[in-house]
Design a protein around this motif. Structure first.
Motif, short mmCIF file in Angstrom:
data_model
loop_
_atom_site.label_atom_id
_atom_site.label_comp_id
_atom_site.label_asym_id
_atom_site.label_seq_id
_atom_site.Cartn_x
_atom_site.Cartn_y
_atom_site.Cartn_z
N PRO A 166 1.19 -1.00 -0.31
CA PRO A 166 0.19 -0.04 -0.14
C PRO A 166 1.20 1.27 0.45
N GLU A 167 1.86 0.74 0.60
CA GLU A 167 3.15 2.07 0.55
C GLU A 167 4.20 1.93 0.50
N MET A 168 5.04 2.63 -1.14
CA MET A 168 6.35 2.34 -1.01
C MET A 168 7.21 3.47 -0.20
N ARG A 169 8.80 2.73 -0.37
CA ARG A 169 9.44 3.45 0.86
C ARG A 169 10.52 3.65 0.60
N LEU A 170 10.88 4.51 0.11
CA LEU A 170 12.83 5.09 -0.56
C LEU A 170 12.91 5.27 0.58
N GLY A 171 14.66 5.23 0.82
CA GLY A 171 15.12 5.73 1.98
C GLY A 171 14.76 4.93 3.29
N ASP A 172 15.47 5.83 4.33
CA ASP A 172 14.70 5.09 5.68
C ASP A 172 14.74 6.23 6.49
N PRO A 173 13.89 5.78 7.78
CA PRO A 173 12.75 6.79 7.99
C PRO A 173 14.48 7.92 8.78
N LEU A 174 13.76 8.86 9.30
CA LEU A 174 14.40 9.88 9.31
C LEU A 174 15.19 10.33 10.64
N LEU A 231 20.11 19.22 8.11
CA LEU A 231 20.27 18.75 6.46
C LEU A 231 20.57 17.54 5.93
N VAL A 232 21.84 17.82 6.41
CA VAL A 232 21.55 16.15 4.60
C VAL A 232 21.78 15.51 5.15
N THR A 233 20.71 15.31 5.95
CA THR A 233 20.09 14.00 6.55
C THR A 233 19.49 13.34 5.09
N VAL A 246 6.96 13.26 1.77
CA VAL A 246 8.82 13.72 1.42
C VAL A 246 8.32 14.27 2.92
N GLU A 247 9.27 13.21 3.43
CA GLU A 247 10.10 13.39 4.85
C GLU A 247 11.32 14.46 5.33
N ARG A 248 11.16 15.15 6.10
CA ARG A 248 12.90 15.71 5.74
C ARG A 248 13.03 16.72 6.80
#
Length: 324
Positions: A166-174, A231-233, A246-248
């Motif tokens: 249901p949810e595709m995830r790109l990257g790792d939780p920050l 900011l570099v995470t 998009v989580e940052r």
């Protein structure tokens, strides 16, 4: 058509093209040649370093140019394996359906969404395929192969980019850097900038203009680390049926989230962000407002295109905006 669920055969490929090999070889050769001036000095250490660099560069070039290109064609009754080195003969092998006893799908240590097929034969031999290029249909591809070869109990791979999620995830939780780590890095920046100045004072020498200039630069660097380190995470993408979250992180570690919907997208493209198209391709989305979002690293261009195609489908992006 690679890894297509609508095709009778499944094709898997691995190996760079001749053009990519030439580019990588040229870069390695250029780096090695930078050490050639050391061969003409009278310093034994420099000569040794230059010779070692040239030998390593030559080995790297030879390794790149002689690496084989591999193609697997998986049919309902057999596996056809072709292997060819540049300027060499094509070597083929046929693995019959009756010879296959087991199937596993190990993941890659370098890329979480990269999977290969590992077949165990009746003789005990283990054959590992090239990566599955359509990373959004890994489970379907594995289930189909397991069914056509009558291989029982094949564990379904955990794939964060599978279209069945249901949810595709790109990257790792920050996760924000700890305040302690940020302070340590900031102090290191100050210490490095002050070290030449302090050394000159300790030896009784007058500091140069460069030594004095480094002091405020170190302070600026420490402030930048303290204020903007988080900011570099990077970013963490959650791709849902109608939007992308998009989580940052802000510089102080506070989380922020942006949402991308299909009607906001001006263009979606696959770009290279790094040295190689085999490892460093991403999806870039440009909005009508002018903002641009770059995804976390996906992998090869083929893998990134598969992810981009699924994003286009989920968000309903118009065909004229799809530049993949």
């Amino acid at each position: 058509m690679d890894d297509a669920t609508t095709s009778t055969d499944i094709r898997l490929r691995e190996g760079a093209s001749i053009a990519q090999r030439l580019v990588m070889s040229g870069f390695a050769a250029a780096v090695a040649l930078c050490f050639t001036p050391g061969l003409f000095t009278h310093d034994t250490l420099e000569v040794i370093v230059s010779v070692a660099a040239l030998l390593v560069g030559a080995a790297f070039v030879v390794g790149i140019m002689l690496a084989p290109a591999v193609v697997w064609i998986i049919t309902p009754n057999e596996i056809l394996i072709g292997q060819q080195r540049p300027f060499g003969k094509l070597r083929t092998r046929v693995v019959a359906k009756d010879d296959i006893r087991g199937l596993q799908v190990p993941g890659s240590k370098r890329a979480k969404a990269r999977f290969q097929l590992a077949f165990t034969l009746a003789s005990g031999e283990r054959l590992t395929s090239p990566p599955i290029s359509d990373v959004t249909h890994v489970r379907d591809t594995v289930a189909r192969i397991a069914a056509q070869f009558d291989v029982p109990d094949v564990e379904s791979p955990v794939n964060p980019l599978d279209a069945s999620n249901p949810e595709m995830r790109l990257g790792d939780p920050l996760e924000a850097f700890s305040a302690r780590d940020i302070r340590i890095v900031a102090l290191i920046a100050v210490a490095l900038s002050a070290a030449p100045y302090a050394y000159k004072l300790w030896r009784g020498w007058p500091p140069s203009h460069v030594d004095i200039l480094l002091l405020p630069l170190g302070a600026i660097a420490a402030f930048a680390v303290y204020r903007y380190a988080n900011l570099v995470t990077g970013a963490f993408w959650i791709i849902r049926e109608s939007d992308i979250r998009v989580e940052r992180l802000w510089g102080d570690g506070t989380p922020r989230a942006d949402h991308i919907e299909g009607h906001d997208v001006k263009t979606i493209t696959v770009d290279r962000r790094g040295r190689s198209e085999d490892e460093h391709c991403i999806v870039t989305i440009r909005l009508r407002s002018g903002r641009r979002f770059r995804s976390p690293r996906i992998g090869s261009r083929i893998e990134a295109r598969a992810v981009g195609a699924e994003i286009v489908r989920r968000l309903g992006i118009a065909a004229q905006n799809n530049k993949i």
